[in-house]
Design a protein around this motif. Structure first.
Motif, PDB file in Angstrom:
ATOM      1  N   SER A  12       0.851  -1.194   0.000  1.00  0.00           N
ATOM      2  CA  SER A  12       0.000   0.000   0.000  1.00  0.00           C
ATOM      3  C   SER A  12       0.883   1.239   0.000  1.00  0.00           C
ATOM      4  N   TRP A  13       0.776   2.055  -1.027  1.00  0.00           N
ATOM      5  CA  TRP A  13       1.589   3.260  -1.110  1.00  0.00           C
ATOM      6  C   TRP A  13       0.754   4.507  -0.880  1.00  0.00           C
ATOM      7  N   THR A  14      -0.449   4.341  -0.361  1.00  0.00           N
ATOM      8  CA  THR A  14      -1.293   5.507  -0.110  1.00  0.00           C
ATOM      9  C   THR A  14      -1.157   6.023   1.320  1.00  0.00           C
ATOM     10  N   ARG A  15      -0.612   5.218   2.216  1.00  0.00           N
ATOM     11  CA  ARG A  15      -0.407   5.669   3.599  1.00  0.00           C
ATOM     12  C   ARG A  15       1.058   6.056   3.763  1.00  0.00           C
ATOM     13  N   TYR A  16       1.349   7.323   3.523  1.00  0.00           N
ATOM     14  CA  TYR A  16       2.729   7.764   3.508  1.00  0.00           C
ATOM     15  C   TYR A  16       3.402   7.680   4.873  1.00  0.00           C
ATOM     16  N   ASN A  17       2.649   7.760   5.955  1.00  0.00           N
ATOM     17  CA  ASN A  17       3.237   7.666   7.293  1.00  0.00           C
ATOM     18  C   ASN A  17       3.790   6.274   7.570  1.00  0.00           C
ATOM     19  N   ASN A  18       3.275   5.262   6.893  1.00  0.00           N
ATOM     20  CA  ASN A  18       3.739   3.890   7.086  1.00  0.00           C
ATOM     21  C   ASN A  18       4.736   3.461   6.008  1.00  0.00           C
ATOM     22  N   MET A  19       5.132   4.372   5.177  1.00  0.00           N
ATOM     23  CA  MET A  19       6.008   4.086   4.046  1.00  0.00           C
ATOM     24  C   MET A  19       7.462   4.172   4.477  1.00  0.00           C
ATOM     25  N   PRO A  20       8.298   3.197   4.089  1.00  0.00           N
ATOM     26  CA  PRO A  20       9.732   3.341   4.341  1.00  0.00           C
ATOM     27  C   PRO A  20      10.265   4.582   3.627  1.00  0.00           C
ATOM     28  N   ALA A  21      11.159   5.281   4.271  1.00  0.00           N
ATOM     29  CA  ALA A  21      11.681   6.532   3.723  1.00  0.00           C
ATOM     30  C   ALA A  21      12.301   6.329   2.339  1.00  0.00           C
ATOM     31  N   ALA A  22      12.956   5.204   2.124  1.00  0.00           N
ATOM     32  CA  ALA A  22      13.594   4.944   0.827  1.00  0.00           C
ATOM     33  C   ALA A  22      12.567   4.931  -0.303  1.00  0.00           C
ATOM     34  N   MET A  23      11.400   4.350  -0.058  1.00  0.00           N
ATOM     35  CA  MET A  23      10.365   4.309  -1.092  1.00  0.00           C
ATOM     36  C   MET A  23       9.839   5.708  -1.368  1.00  0.00           C
ATOM     37  N   TRP A  24       9.637   6.470  -0.314  1.00  0.00           N
ATOM     38  CA  TRP A  24       9.092   7.809  -0.462  1.00  0.00           C
ATOM     39  C   TRP A  24      10.061   8.713  -1.218  1.00  0.00           C
ATOM     40  N   ILE A  25      11.334   8.672  -0.849  1.00  0.00           N
ATOM     41  CA  ILE A  25      12.323   9.563  -1.444  1.00  0.00           C
ATOM     42  C   ILE A  25      12.687   9.145  -2.861  1.00  0.00           C
ATOM     43  N   ARG A  26      12.913   7.848  -3.090  1.00  0.00           N
ATOM     44  CA  ARG A  26      13.432   7.388  -4.378  1.00  0.00           C
ATOM     45  C   ARG A  26      12.359   7.116  -5.420  1.00  0.00           C
ATOM     46  N   CYS A  27      11.103   7.087  -5.007  1.00  0.00           N
ATOM     47  CA  CYS A  27      10.063   6.717  -5.960  1.00  0.00           C
ATOM     48  C   CYS A  27       8.878   7.680  -5.906  1.00  0.00           C
ATOM     49  N   LEU A  28       8.157   7.661  -4.826  1.00  0.00           N
ATOM     50  CA  LEU A  28       6.870   8.345  -4.777  1.00  0.00           C
ATOM     51  C   LEU A  28       6.969   9.863  -4.917  1.00  0.00           C
ATOM     52  N   GLN A  29       8.065  10.468  -4.472  1.00  0.00           N
ATOM     53  CA  GLN A  29       8.222  11.913  -4.659  1.00  0.00           C
ATOM     54  C   GLN A  29       8.508  12.259  -6.115  1.00  0.00           C
ATOM     55  N   LEU A  30       9.064  11.332  -6.875  1.00  0.00           N
ATOM     56  CA  LEU A  30       9.400  11.603  -8.270  1.00  0.00           C
ATOM     57  C   LEU A  30       8.200  11.501  -9.210  1.00  0.00           C
ATOM     58  N   ILE A  31       7.225  10.700  -8.854  1.00  0.00           N
ATOM     59  CA  ILE A  31       6.120  10.428  -9.776  1.00  0.00           C
ATOM     60  C   ILE A  31       5.356  11.687 -10.185  1.00  0.00           C
ATOM     61  N   PRO A  32       4.952  12.566  -9.264  1.00  0.00           N
ATOM     62  CA  PRO A  32       4.253  13.780  -9.722  1.00  0.00           C
ATOM     63  C   PRO A  32       5.125  14.645 -10.640  1.00  0.00           C
ATOM     64  N   TYR A  33       6.394  14.751 -10.347  1.00  0.00           N
ATOM     65  CA  TYR A  33       7.323  15.515 -11.177  1.00  0.00           C
ATOM     66  C   TYR A  33       7.384  14.935 -12.589  1.00  0.00           C
ATOM     67  N   LEU A  34       7.499  13.606 -12.679  1.00  0.00           N
ATOM     68  CA  LEU A  34       7.565  12.961 -13.986  1.00  0.00           C
ATOM     69  C   LEU A  34       6.252  13.106 -14.757  1.00  0.00           C
ATOM     70  N   LYS A  35       5.125  12.960 -14.058  1.00  0.00           N
ATOM     71  CA  LYS A  35       3.819  13.094 -14.717  1.00  0.00           C
ATOM     72  C   LYS A  35       3.620  14.485 -15.301  1.00  0.00           C
ATOM     73  N   GLU A  36       4.110  15.514 -14.596  1.00  0.00           N
ATOM     74  CA  GLU A  36       4.020  16.883 -15.115  1.00  0.00           C
ATOM     75  C   GLU A  36       4.775  17.027 -16.429  1.00  0.00           C
ATOM     76  N   ARG A  37       5.764  16.192 -16.622  1.00  0.00           N
ATOM     77  CA  ARG A  37       6.589  16.246 -17.825  1.00  0.00           C
ATOM     78  C   ARG A  37       6.180  15.225 -18.874  1.00  0.00           C
ATOM     79  N   GLY A  38       5.006  14.621 -18.685  1.00  0.00           N
ATOM     80  CA  GLY A  38       4.457  13.729 -19.692  1.00  0.00           C
ATOM     81  C   GLY A  38       4.882  12.275 -19.589  1.00  0.00           C
TER      82      GLY A  38
END
Length: 70
Positions: A12-38
């Motif tokens: 489950s990647w919708t509960r950010y408080n329970n997410m390991p920091a590595a997943m949040w930093i290396r993946c989930l923070q990048l997705i909105p940035y990438l989507k903005e760029r198509g």
């Protein structure tokens, strides 16, 4: 359009408080940035037809099988 399938060892990647920091930093923070760029991003889609498949901190037999399918 470039497409990326992110493969992470988290169910489950919708509960950010329970997410390991590595997943949040290396993946989930990048997705909105990438989507903005198509860039189309998916997470843990076993049958995704992606141009790139990125495994983030996931190195077991299940990850190997998934990599073989992509």
């Amino acid at each position: 359009m470039l497409s990326v399938n992110w493969c992470i060892p988290v169910r489950s990647w919708t509960r950010y408080n329970n997410m390991p920091a590595a997943m949040w930093i290396r993946c989930l923070q990048l997705i909105p940035y990438l989507k903005e760029r198509g860039v189309k991003c998916t997470i843990n889609k076993k049958r995704a037809k992606a141009d790139i498949c990125i495994f983030v901190r996931w190195q077991d037999a299940q990850a190997l099988e998934l990599a073989k399918r992509h």
